[in-house]
Write an enzyme that holds these catalytic residues in place. Structure first.
Site, short mmCIF file in Angstrom:
data_model
loop_
_atom_site.label_atom_id
_atom_site.label_comp_id
_atom_site.label_asym_id
_atom_site.label_seq_id
_atom_site.Cartn_x
_atom_site.Cartn_y
_atom_site.Cartn_z
N GLY A 173 77.70 -3.14 -16.61
CA GLY A 173 78.80 -2.68 -15.76
C GLY A 173 78.37 -2.65 -14.30
O GLY A 173 77.23 -2.29 -13.98
N GLY A 230 48.80 10.50 -16.23
CA GLY A 230 49.85 11.50 -15.97
C GLY A 230 49.87 12.58 -17.04
O GLY A 230 50.16 12.30 -18.20
N ALA A 231 49.52 13.81 -16.63
CA ALA A 231 49.58 14.94 -17.57
C ALA A 231 50.89 15.70 -17.37
O ALA A 231 50.90 16.93 -17.29
CB ALA A 231 48.38 15.87 -17.38
N GLY A 232 51.99 14.96 -17.27
CA GLY A 232 53.31 15.59 -17.20
C GLY A 232 53.82 15.79 -18.63
O GLY A 232 53.06 15.69 -19.60
N VAL A 233 55.12 16.09 -18.72
CA VAL A 233 55.72 16.37 -20.03
C VAL A 233 55.50 15.20 -20.99
O VAL A 233 55.02 15.36 -22.12
CB VAL A 233 57.23 16.64 -19.86
CG1 VAL A 233 57.87 16.89 -21.20
CG2 VAL A 233 57.46 17.81 -18.92
N ASP A 259 70.24 11.51 -15.15
CA ASP A 259 68.98 11.20 -14.47
C ASP A 259 69.16 10.46 -13.16
O ASP A 259 68.25 10.45 -12.33
CB ASP A 259 68.09 10.33 -15.38
CG ASP A 259 67.35 11.13 -16.44
OD1 ASP A 259 67.66 12.32 -16.61
OD2 ASP A 259 66.46 10.55 -17.10
N HIS A 280 63.46 41.61 -38.11
CA HIS A 280 62.03 41.71 -38.39
C HIS A 280 61.74 41.13 -39.77
O HIS A 280 62.49 41.40 -40.70
CB HIS A 280 61.59 43.18 -38.36
CG HIS A 280 60.16 43.37 -38.78
ND1 HIS A 280 59.12 43.07 -37.93
CD2 HIS A 280 59.60 43.78 -39.95
CE1 HIS A 280 57.98 43.32 -38.56
NE2 HIS A 280 58.24 43.74 -39.78
P1 FAD Z 1 69.71 7.36 -19.97
O1 FAD Z 1 69.44 8.06 -21.24
O2 FAD Z 1 68.60 6.61 -19.33
O3 FAD Z 1 70.92 6.38 -20.29
C1 FAD Z 1 71.43 5.50 -19.34
C2 FAD Z 1 72.10 4.35 -20.08
O4 FAD Z 1 72.83 3.57 -19.14
C3 FAD Z 1 71.12 3.40 -20.74
O5 FAD Z 1 71.55 3.06 -22.04
C4 FAD Z 1 71.13 2.17 -19.84
O6 FAD Z 1 70.83 0.96 -20.53
C5 FAD Z 1 72.57 2.20 -19.37
N1 FAD Z 1 72.82 1.50 -18.12
C6 FAD Z 1 72.14 1.59 -16.94
N2 FAD Z 1 72.70 0.82 -16.00
C7 FAD Z 1 73.76 0.22 -16.60
C8 FAD Z 1 74.74 -0.72 -16.16
N3 FAD Z 1 74.77 -1.16 -14.91
N4 FAD Z 1 75.67 -1.15 -17.06
C9 FAD Z 1 75.67 -0.69 -18.34
N5 FAD Z 1 74.78 0.20 -18.80
C10 FAD Z 1 73.84 0.64 -17.94
N6 FAD Z 1 64.79 15.08 -22.15
C11 FAD Z 1 65.06 16.24 -22.78
O7 FAD Z 1 65.96 16.96 -22.38
N7 FAD Z 1 64.32 16.64 -23.87
C12 FAD Z 1 63.30 15.89 -24.35
O8 FAD Z 1 62.65 16.27 -25.33
C13 FAD Z 1 63.01 14.66 -23.72
N8 FAD Z 1 62.02 13.87 -24.18
C14 FAD Z 1 61.79 12.66 -23.58
C15 FAD Z 1 60.77 11.86 -24.08
C16 FAD Z 1 60.52 10.63 -23.52
C17 FAD Z 1 59.42 9.78 -24.07
C18 FAD Z 1 61.33 10.18 -22.42
C19 FAD Z 1 61.09 8.84 -21.81
C20 FAD Z 1 62.33 10.98 -21.91
C21 FAD Z 1 62.57 12.23 -22.49
N9 FAD Z 1 63.58 13.08 -22.00
C22 FAD Z 1 63.80 14.28 -22.61
C23 FAD Z 1 64.41 12.71 -20.84
C24 FAD Z 1 65.76 12.18 -21.31
O9 FAD Z 1 65.56 11.08 -22.15
C25 FAD Z 1 66.60 11.81 -20.10
O10 FAD Z 1 66.72 12.92 -19.24
C26 FAD Z 1 68.00 11.37 -20.54
O11 FAD Z 1 67.95 10.28 -21.42
C27 FAD Z 1 68.85 11.01 -19.32
O12 FAD Z 1 70.13 10.71 -19.74
P2 FAD Z 1 71.08 9.72 -18.92
O13 FAD Z 1 72.30 9.55 -19.75
O14 FAD Z 1 71.20 10.18 -17.53
O15 FAD Z 1 70.29 8.32 -18.84
P1 AMP Z 2 56.01 13.59 -14.83
O1 AMP Z 2 56.71 13.20 -13.56
O2 AMP Z 2 56.25 15.01 -15.28
O3 AMP Z 2 56.24 12.61 -15.94
O4 AMP Z 2 54.45 13.55 -14.50
C1 AMP Z 2 53.79 12.40 -14.03
C2 AMP Z 2 52.40 12.83 -13.57
O5 AMP Z 2 51.63 11.66 -13.27
C3 AMP Z 2 52.41 13.68 -12.29
O6 AMP Z 2 51.80 14.91 -12.58
C4 AMP Z 2 51.59 12.84 -11.30
O7 AMP Z 2 50.75 13.66 -10.48
C5 AMP Z 2 50.73 11.96 -12.19
N1 AMP Z 2 50.28 10.72 -11.54
C6 AMP Z 2 50.99 9.88 -10.76
N2 AMP Z 2 50.23 8.80 -10.35
C7 AMP Z 2 48.99 8.97 -10.89
C8 AMP Z 2 47.75 8.23 -10.87
N3 AMP Z 2 47.63 7.07 -10.19
N4 AMP Z 2 46.69 8.71 -11.57
C9 AMP Z 2 46.78 9.87 -12.27
N5 AMP Z 2 47.92 10.61 -12.32
C10 AMP Z 2 49.02 10.19 -11.67
#
Ligand code: FAD
Ligand code: AMP
Length: 477
Positions: A123, A189-192, A320, A452
């Site tokens: 789209g 990256g030690a993020g989520v 997102d 409890h």
């Molecule tokens: P997305 O899920 O990215 O969906 C966007 C959709 O739009 C996709 O299907 C894409 O192909 C489509 N799209 C993009 N541009 C176009 C276009 N021009 N035309 C047609 N289609 C298009 N969040 C949580 O809350 N809990 C969790 O436990 C969690 N775990 C995660 C684990 C991993 C490994 C990852 C990568 C993410 C995780 N997240 C989690 C984050 C979560 O997945 C995102 O926040 C969420 O998917 C965002 O939703 P969204 O609808 O904005 O985008």
């Molecule tokens: P998140 O945004 O929660 O997924 O976390 C990503 C993490 O990756 C952040 O904490 C960043 O500080 C870390 N990060 C980004 N670039 C680098 C790098 N080159 N080496 C190590 N850690 C990194």
């Protein structure tokens, strides 16, 4: 209306876009939802990152790997002996894929029953709320819409010195599809996401090293909770190196040679697989034609107000691709809010009460402000904590790591933040979210009867502890 005219066209069928489409249809509007998600095997599916490559598959593997880990390390404490414990990765992955398929097919069914037209393909927003739709065969048509909702999501950040090759150097999606347990696994990256994926493979037997550029561990988490979690991760054998910035990654026959810099200078590390999990960026590639009036901020997010209105009339953006935490449920609430506003109803998202969960073991979950944020605001506050080690249910579950921490205003007792590291923290946090949504005080939680023995009693006791009235722990004066 002609065949190609809709009240609402949603671009993106992830957890922000598909609920927006469903709610708009529930509100009596004609709706099309366009989504271009393509799986590794070429198949199409609604559900976006969350269902296909994020929340759902990661939680399926976290559950499987945790069961294996507990069977190996914890069952003996229950008096259960196991011989020949084995892992069948193909079966584990098959279960995961089955769950994903059921849920993504579920969206199709929901679209059908709600009367949403699901369109699989690309789209692109043009001027005057026209949307160009290009299907899988490359055929294009133009849809006209009264309202357009952008929900195009995000994609993993790729580092120039460690480009994804889909084999040795992978993004989070690739890391969910390993066919065997890598012996040596590096995570950048030690993020989520880095912590969750590192945990999956570490529990299944990989030697995991996580490199994190920042000196602070989980800087967005309350410091006391992050410290407690870090201690348990270390005990589990996760090697998390802080202040370690990756500068290079070279793929060789033997593996990936990772170069990084820390306080001691330049270091190298050799691994079999490298997961790069350094964050995600908003995805707007080929999304906007000329003259749409939609603007992006300096970080590439679509600019929106608090009701997700973009800078163009009747064009909205959710999930997102806009500011705020990249969380599925945040996007869902925005999508639903927008669909209600379009229909002339009331719509609001309480950005102060969005829970976050990290599905490690112990889990980490929180809502509201950290202690550092409250301190910085200058407001007087009180803190109550309660350890799971003193909770009967946690003992019975053999899950006593962690604590609940509750922060309330000194002046009027209003809850300001609740932070949990411990068993099923992601489920427990719901009570705190509801309490904060209703502007509850710590006294409200104190006066609420908790069954409890349950883990929720730890929240009750933390609330009591804020007023030095905990029953099952010593209240320090
Ligand atoms: P997305 O899920 O990215 O969906 C966007 C959709 O739009 C996709 O299907 C894409 O192909 C489509 N799209 C993009 N541009 C176009 C276009 N021009 N035309 C047609 N289609 C298009 N969040 C949580 O809350 N809990 C969790 O436990 C969690 N775990 C995660 C684990 C991993 C490994 C990852 C990568 C993410 C995780 N997240 C989690 C984050 C979560 O997945 C995102 O926040 C969420 O998917 C965002 O939703 P969204 O609808 O904005 O985008
Ligand atoms: P998140 O945004 O929660 O997924 O976390 C990503 C993490 O990756 C952040 O904490 C960043 O500080 C870390 N990060 C980004 N670039 C680098 C790098 N080159 N080496 C190590 N850690 C990194």
């Amino acid at each position: 209306m002609s065949e190609n005219e809709y009240d609402v066209v949603v671009i993106g069928g992830g957890p922000a876009g598909y609920p927006a489409a469903i709610r708009a249809a529930q509100n009596g509007l004609s709706v099309a939802c366009i989504d271009e998600w393509k799986n590794h095997d070429g198949s199409r599916a609604f559900g976006g990152t969350c269902l296909n490559a994020g929340c759902i598959p990661s939680k399926a593997l976290l559950e499987s790997s945790e069961l294996y880990h507990r069977a190996a390390s914890e069952f003996s404490a229950h008096g259960i002996g196991l011989k020949d414990l084995e892992i069948d990765i193909a079966a584990m992955q098959g279960r995961k894929s089955g769950i994903v398929k059921q849920l993504t097919n579920g969206i199709k069914a929901l679209f059908q029953s709600n009367g949403v037209t699901g369109l699989q393909g690309h789209g692109k927003l043009l001027a005057d709320r026209q949307v160009e739709f290009t299907d899988a065969d490359g055929n294009s048509s133009v849809l006209k819409a009264n309202h357009v909702v952008i929900a195009s999501g995000s994609v993993p950040v790729e580092l120039p010195m460690a480009k994804f090759d889909g084999d040795r150097i992978v993004d989070s999606w690739g890391a969910l599809d390993f066919e065997e347990v890598p012996q040596r696994l590096g995570v950048i990256g030690a993020g989520v996401i880095g912590l969750e994926l590192g945990s999956v493979w570490q529990r299944l037997g990989a030697d995991v090293v996580i490199l994190e550029a920042l000196d602070d561990f989980l800087f967005m988490v309350d410091a006391q909770i992050a410290k407690e979690a870090g201690r348990h991760f270390k005990k589990q054998g996760l090697d998390i190196r802080l202040g370690a910035k990756m500068t290079d990654a070279k793929v060789e026959d033997s593996g990936v040679i990772v170069t990084y810099e820390d306080a001691g200078g330049q270091q190298t590390l050799e691994v079999d697989k490298l997961i790069v999990a350094v964050g995600r960026r908003p995805f707007t590639d080929d999304l906007f034609g000329d003259g749409t009036g939609v603007t992006l901020d300096e970080r590439g997010f679509v600019t929106v107000d608090e009701h997700c209105r973009t800078t163009a009339d009747n064009v909205w953006a959710v999930g997102d691709v806009v500011r705020g935490p990249m969380l599925a449920h945040k996007g869902t609430e925005e999508g639903v809010m927008v669909a209600d506003l379009i229909a002339g109803k009331v719509g609001e998202v309480n950005y102060d009460a969005i829970p976050s969960v990290i599905y490690t073991a112990p889990e980490i979950a929180w809502v509201g402000k950290t202690e550092a944020e409250v301190k910085e605001s200058g407001a007087a506050y009180k803190v109550g904590t309660f350890p799971f080690a003193a909770n009967g249910r946690a003992k019975g579950m053999e899950q006593t790591d962690g604590l609940v921490k509750l922060i309330a205003a000194e002046e009027d007792d209003e809850l300001l933040g609740v932070h949990i590291v411990g068993p099923v923290a992601g489920e427990l946090i719901a009570e705190a979210v509801l309490a904060m949504e209703f502007s509850a005080s710590s006294e409200d939680l104190q006066r609420t009867v908790h069954a409890h023995p349950t883990l929720t009693e730890a929240i009750h006791e933390a609330a009591l502890a804020a007023d030095k009235r905990a029953i099952h722990s010593i209240n320090k004066r």
